[in-house]
Design an enzyme around this catalytic site. Structure first.
Site, PDB file in Angstrom:
ATOM      1  N   GLN A 201     -36.275 -36.653  15.818  1.00  0.00           N
ATOM      2  CA  GLN A 201     -37.384 -35.865  15.267  1.00  0.00           C
ATOM      3  C   GLN A 201     -37.419 -35.880  13.742  1.00  0.00           C
ATOM      4  OE1 GLN A 201     -37.357 -32.008  17.179  1.00  0.00           O
ATOM      5  NE2 GLN A 201     -38.645 -32.789  18.824  1.00  0.00           N
TER       6      GLN A 201
ATOM      7  N   GLU B 189     -53.585 -47.188 -16.421  1.00  0.00           N
ATOM      8  CA  GLU B 189     -54.964 -46.648 -16.357  1.00  0.00           C
ATOM      9  C   GLU B 189     -54.980 -45.124 -16.376  1.00  0.00           C
ATOM     10  OE1 GLU B 189     -57.897 -48.538 -13.867  1.00  0.00           O
ATOM     11  OE2 GLU B 189     -56.803 -50.427 -13.964  1.00  0.00           O
TER      12      GLU B 189
HETATM   13  C1  LIG Z   1     -47.593 -52.287 -15.334  1.00  0.00           C
HETATM   14  C2  LIG Z   1     -48.412 -51.800 -16.488  1.00  0.00           C
HETATM   15  C3  LIG Z   1     -49.552 -52.492 -16.832  1.00  0.00           C
HETATM   16  C4  LIG Z   1     -50.333 -52.071 -17.923  1.00  0.00           C
HETATM   17  N1  LIG Z   1     -51.431 -52.816 -18.277  1.00  0.00           N
HETATM   18  C5  LIG Z   1     -52.156 -52.428 -19.376  1.00  0.00           C
HETATM   19  C6  LIG Z   1     -53.261 -53.237 -19.810  1.00  0.00           C
HETATM   20  O1  LIG Z   1     -53.590 -54.281 -19.215  1.00  0.00           O
HETATM   21  N2  LIG Z   1     -53.944 -52.837 -20.910  1.00  0.00           N
HETATM   22  C7  LIG Z   1     -53.617 -51.703 -21.617  1.00  0.00           C
HETATM   23  O2  LIG Z   1     -54.302 -51.407 -22.594  1.00  0.00           O
HETATM   24  N3  LIG Z   1     -52.562 -50.925 -21.219  1.00  0.00           N
HETATM   25  C8  LIG Z   1     -51.832 -51.264 -20.129  1.00  0.00           C
HETATM   26  N4  LIG Z   1     -50.740 -50.509 -19.722  1.00  0.00           N
HETATM   27  C9  LIG Z   1     -50.361 -49.335 -20.525  1.00  0.00           C
HETATM   28  C10 LIG Z   1     -50.655 -48.032 -19.833  1.00  0.00           C
HETATM   29  O3  LIG Z   1     -52.029 -47.786 -19.773  1.00  0.00           O
HETATM   30  C11 LIG Z   1     -49.865 -46.944 -20.587  1.00  0.00           C
HETATM   31  O4  LIG Z   1     -48.484 -47.177 -20.312  1.00  0.00           O
HETATM   32  C12 LIG Z   1     -50.267 -45.549 -20.157  1.00  0.00           C
HETATM   33  O5  LIG Z   1     -51.564 -45.236 -20.595  1.00  0.00           O
HETATM   34  C13 LIG Z   1     -49.290 -44.476 -20.700  1.00  0.00           C
HETATM   35  O6  LIG Z   1     -49.054 -44.654 -22.051  1.00  0.00           O
HETATM   36  P1  LIG Z   1     -47.536 -44.696 -22.586  1.00  0.00           P
HETATM   37  O7  LIG Z   1     -46.757 -45.667 -21.774  1.00  0.00           O
HETATM   38  O8  LIG Z   1     -47.578 -44.920 -24.050  1.00  0.00           O
HETATM   39  O9  LIG Z   1     -46.939 -43.265 -22.278  1.00  0.00           O
HETATM   40  P2  LIG Z   1     -47.147 -41.914 -23.142  1.00  0.00           P
HETATM   41  O10 LIG Z   1     -48.577 -41.724 -23.449  1.00  0.00           O
HETATM   42  O11 LIG Z   1     -46.180 -41.911 -24.243  1.00  0.00           O
HETATM   43  O12 LIG Z   1     -46.724 -40.823 -22.061  1.00  0.00           O
HETATM   44  C14 LIG Z   1     -45.358 -40.581 -21.706  1.00  0.00           C
HETATM   45  C15 LIG Z   1     -45.316 -39.382 -20.774  1.00  0.00           C
HETATM   46  O13 LIG Z   1     -45.885 -38.236 -21.424  1.00  0.00           O
HETATM   47  C16 LIG Z   1     -46.949 -37.715 -20.631  1.00  0.00           C
HETATM   48  N5  LIG Z   1     -48.007 -37.190 -21.484  1.00  0.00           N
HETATM   49  C17 LIG Z   1     -48.671 -37.805 -22.499  1.00  0.00           C
HETATM   50  N6  LIG Z   1     -49.613 -37.003 -23.007  1.00  0.00           N
HETATM   51  C18 LIG Z   1     -49.584 -35.856 -22.283  1.00  0.00           C
HETATM   52  C19 LIG Z   1     -50.339 -34.660 -22.294  1.00  0.00           C
HETATM   53  N7  LIG Z   1     -51.331 -34.447 -23.153  1.00  0.00           N
HETATM   54  N8  LIG Z   1     -50.014 -33.686 -21.407  1.00  0.00           N
HETATM   55  C20 LIG Z   1     -49.021 -33.875 -20.525  1.00  0.00           C
HETATM   56  N9  LIG Z   1     -48.275 -35.001 -20.445  1.00  0.00           N
HETATM   57  C21 LIG Z   1     -48.556 -35.985 -21.311  1.00  0.00           C
HETATM   58  C22 LIG Z   1     -47.456 -38.889 -19.814  1.00  0.00           C
HETATM   59  O14 LIG Z   1     -48.147 -38.457 -18.652  1.00  0.00           O
HETATM   60  C23 LIG Z   1     -46.155 -39.597 -19.497  1.00  0.00           C
HETATM   61  O15 LIG Z   1     -45.536 -38.986 -18.407  1.00  0.00           O
HETATM   62  C24 LIG Z   1     -49.953 -50.914 -18.653  1.00  0.00           C
HETATM   63  C25 LIG Z   1     -48.800 -50.204 -18.273  1.00  0.00           C
HETATM   64  C26 LIG Z   1     -48.031 -50.639 -17.218  1.00  0.00           C
HETATM   65  C27 LIG Z   1     -46.786 -49.874 -16.848  1.00  0.00           C
END
Ligand SMILES: Cc1cc2nc3c(=O)[nH]c(=O)nc-3n(C[C@H](O)[C@H](O)[C@H](O)COP(=O)(O)OP(=O)(O)OC[C@H]3O[C@@H](n4cnc5c(N)ncnc54)[C@H](O)[C@@H]3O)c2cc1C
Length: 383
Positions: free
Chosen positions: A278, A363
């Protein structure tokens, strides 16, 4: 395996149901049997091969003539068969949709037919080292110089970096205006000053990397939309595509559930199949219920977009956040049911475990989706 059309039939037409069946057959024939790339270099070669294969078979048709439910069916099917094939589809959509939304027929006609035929690979360059969730902090500049713009800056985490034939790039034409000063450009990969800075290697096959713009001159007519409307164009693109990320999550979750069910029926411990315990049944029930709920949110958002809703911000944010979080849990439970076999690198469930994680980040992270949903509710949107 193809999506379970019956479960979301209320949101689909006969044509979608027939398409789902055809795509499942194509995936079984062309995508399932392909070997997994052994390393990042092999994943990059495989991505180009998949681009041609998917283009020739017509997978990208639903991008060129946008049909969001068909895009969701395509991503759900591809993600179940190969997360890398799904990533190839996703970036073709991400780089084509801004061209479809903006009023620039020359650029659209130059690139969209090539992209949707699988002859040109796109890239979407928004993220920067200091501008992730906060896209308004983009520091790449585009300075007007006569009939050109001169782009200077750096982008990171760019899917298809170093592989793409063209990039949709977000840069500031008016740094003093902040997020209202961002504009969008199409930059062909061979443009002098556009530099591939190297790969960022993920634990799951997915071509990713850094690009830079060093005094990169782009003709002024390569701008997409008006100056200062770049972020709006980028966000409108994401609005439409987030439900498809949820669809990819559902594809991975459905495959994981199928693997778990199969294993639970056949693996015997303590003298009986795992499926008769289960505690295992509880996991299976929860996995199936979460998957069904996720799929309803995904196809609800896609159907609203297909019905011509001007914005599907709330629906698509809910679909992405819920489906990607649910899929993570479903895949994790599948690994648990598989036991040691579930963490063997050669097992499909381990591949899904490594692939599903990024969907909660790219995204727009789950946290950003939750902010978007709350923002819509506070503006009076009905859930
Ligand atoms: C496999 C992969 C493919 C990608 N491809 C593309 C692409 O083709 N083109 C492109 O432009 N980007 C791309 N990205 C980038 C992606 O869009 C970013 O990684 C994403 O938007 C998050 O930005 P960051 O990694 O800088 O994290 P950060 O913005 O630094 O965030 C880190 C953490 O803080 C949290 N956080 C941030 N701001 C807040 C808030 N105001 N309130 C609460 N929590 C918050 C976030 O949710 C996260 O948990 C890709 C990423 C990956 C992993």
């Amino acid at each position: 395996m193809g999506p379970d059309v019956a479960a979301v039939r209320a949101f689909l037409t006969e044509r979608h149901a027939a398409l789902a069946e055809r795509l499942a057959g194509l995936a079984r024939r062309d995508v399932d049997p392909r070997p997994q790339p052994a390393d990042d270099a092999a994943a990059r070669r495989e991505a180009r091969t998949l681009l041609t294969l998917l283009g020739d078979a017509g997978w990208f048709a639903s991008i060129g003539e946008p049909d969001w439910r068909a895009c969701c069916l395509a991503r759900e099917t591809l993600a179940a068969a190969s997360p890398l094939a799904d990533a190839v589809f996703a970036i073709q959509a991400l780089s084509s949709v801004p061209l479809l939304l903006a009023d620039n027929a020359t650029l659209r006609d130059r690139w969209v037919p090539e992209a949707t035929a699988g002859r040109a690979m796109g890239g979407f360059a928004m993220t920067e080292p200091e501008a992730g969730s906060d896209a308004g902090a983009i520091a790449t500049t585009a300075r007007r110089d006569g009939a050109h713009y001169v782009l200077t800056g750096r982008k990171t985490f760019i899917s298809n970096a170093g592989l793409a034939d063209f990039y949709v790039v977000f840069a500031s034409t008016d740094p003093a205006a902040g997020r209202k000063g961002l504009s969008c450009f199409v930059v062909p990969a061979e443009t002098p000053g556009l530099l591939f800075q190297g790969a960022q290697v993920l634990s799951a096959p997915h071509p990713l990397g850094d690009i830079a713009f060093a005094d990169c001159r782009v003709p002024a007519d390569h701008r997409l939309g008006a100056e200062g409307r770049g972020l709006a164009l980028g966000l409108a693109t994401l609005d439409r595509l987030r439900a498809t990320v949820g669809a990819a999550a559902c594809g991975m979750a459905a495959r994981a559930l199928a693997e778990a069910l199969n294993h639970a029926r056949t693996r015997r411990q303590f003298g009986q199949p795992l499926a008769e315990f289960q505690l295992v049944q509880h996991k299976l029930a929860r996995m199936a219920t979460d998957l069904a709920a996720a799929r309803l949110l995904v196809y609800r958002a896609a159907a609203a977009a297909d019905a011509g809703a001007e914005r599907v911000t709330l629906e698509s944010a809910m679909a992405k956040a819920f489906a990607t979080e649910a899929a993570q849990g479903i895949v994790d439970d599948a690994v648990q049911i598989l036991g040691g076999r579930g963490v063997l690198a050669s097992h499909p469930v381990d591949r899904l475990y490594r692939s599903v994680r990024a969907l909660r980040i790219y995204e727009g992270t789950t946290e950003i989706q939750h902010l978007v949903i709350a923002g819509q509710l506070l503006k009076g949107a009905a859930p």
